[in-house]
Motif scaffolding. Sequence first.
Motif, mmCIF file in Angstrom:
data_model
loop_
_atom_site.group_PDB
_atom_site.id
_atom_site.type_symbol
_atom_site.label_atom_id
_atom_site.label_comp_id
_atom_site.label_asym_id
_atom_site.label_seq_id
_atom_site.Cartn_x
_atom_site.Cartn_y
_atom_site.Cartn_z
ATOM 1 N N GLY A 298 2.773 11.016 3.995
ATOM 2 C CA GLY A 298 2.822 9.943 3.005
ATOM 3 C C GLY A 298 3.231 8.664 3.702
ATOM 4 N N SER A 299 2.591 7.555 3.366
ATOM 5 C CA SER A 299 2.920 6.292 4.026
ATOM 6 C C SER A 299 3.043 5.167 3.005
ATOM 7 C CB SER A 299 1.867 5.936 5.073
ATOM 8 O OG SER A 299 0.595 5.757 4.480
ATOM 9 N N MET A 300 3.806 4.151 3.381
ATOM 10 C CA MET A 300 3.909 2.968 2.539
ATOM 11 C C MET A 300 4.036 1.747 3.430
ATOM 12 S SD MET A 300 7.789 2.726 1.086
ATOM 13 C CE MET A 300 9.174 2.456 2.188
ATOM 14 N N VAL A 301 3.579 0.617 2.896
ATOM 15 C CA VAL A 301 3.670 -0.655 3.589
ATOM 16 C C VAL A 301 4.359 -1.637 2.663
ATOM 17 C CG1 VAL A 301 2.403 -2.454 4.801
ATOM 18 C CG2 VAL A 301 1.457 -0.150 4.679
ATOM 19 N N ILE A 302 5.483 -2.176 3.105
ATOM 20 C CA ILE A 302 6.182 -3.196 2.334
ATOM 21 C C ILE A 302 6.205 -4.496 3.131
ATOM 22 C CG2 ILE A 302 7.585 -1.635 0.941
ATOM 23 C CD1 ILE A 302 9.864 -2.002 2.914
ATOM 24 N N GLN B 281 0.830 -1.196 0.000
ATOM 25 C CA GLN B 281 0.000 0.000 0.000
ATOM 26 C C GLN B 281 0.865 1.246 0.000
ATOM 27 O OE1 GLN B 281 -2.971 -0.034 3.085
ATOM 28 N NE2 GLN B 281 -3.409 2.140 2.914
ATOM 29 N N GLN B 282 0.384 2.274 -0.669
ATOM 30 C CA GLN B 282 1.028 3.584 -0.620
ATOM 31 C C GLN B 282 -0.069 4.647 -0.607
ATOM 32 O OE1 GLN B 282 2.822 5.613 -4.102
ATOM 33 N NE2 GLN B 282 4.762 5.386 -3.006
ATOM 34 N N VAL B 283 0.008 5.529 0.368
ATOM 35 C CA VAL B 283 -0.966 6.618 0.472
ATOM 36 C C VAL B 283 -0.196 7.932 0.478
ATOM 37 C CG1 VAL B 283 -2.772 7.683 1.861
ATOM 38 C CG2 VAL B 283 -2.588 5.182 1.756
ATOM 39 N N VAL B 284 -0.536 8.816 -0.430
ATOM 40 C CA VAL B 284 0.168 10.091 -0.551
ATOM 41 C C VAL B 284 -0.820 11.232 -0.333
ATOM 42 C CG1 VAL B 284 1.672 11.525 -1.962
ATOM 43 C CG2 VAL B 284 1.696 9.029 -2.242
#
Length: 213
Positions: free
Chosen positions: A72-76, A64-67
């Motif tokens: 801003g966030s990302m999940v790896i 997921q990536q939310v900008v």
Amino acid sequence: MIKLRTYIYIDSLQPQLAEYMATVSQGFLPIPGDACLWVEVSPGMAIHRLTDTALKATRVHLAQQVVERAFGSMVIHQRDQSDVLEAGRILLENLGAEQDDRQKCRVAWKEIIRAMTPDHTVLINRQNRRGSMILPGQSMFILETEPAGYIVYAANQAEKAANITIIDVRAVGAFGRLTLSGTEADVDEAGAAAVKAVEVLSGQERPVISHQH
């Protein structure tokens, strides 16, 4: 200047949380047992650079990536913990930061509602359609954290601690929100585990965002 708001590593996603994340994920879906890293920065656009760096340097998948403008966030994630840990190391190096430079988690709200009424549970279930349903007579634990991303770690630790049902996990925006349900004893145990998990995390104190419940 890029500020590290949230940096949280999860060694093994618990079954309910992994399935919940998959319902909201727009990228590669995580599965139970995956290692996971949640990173949130300010300003939001900076997350693209970090995403690019992590994906090119390791075998991690982007869930997921939310900008947003402010955050801003990302999940790896990846089955192999070493890949996720290496991606995190590279991201911190890219930022010129250490894990302890992240913003310290603040518990903005926590509460247990016991013996829920049918009117109340029906309304909650209509509002939260990605997780499971809360049933009349059960107890409900609600938690709000700042920054938002830490709520995922709280949910994972709660699920590890007791036999509860995850109703809702919202980890985007200024505040993160967790709702879970179960028997009174299980909710007490899970709620205590969730709060303890985020309160002991290291980090830098930041100004409190004004928020009214």
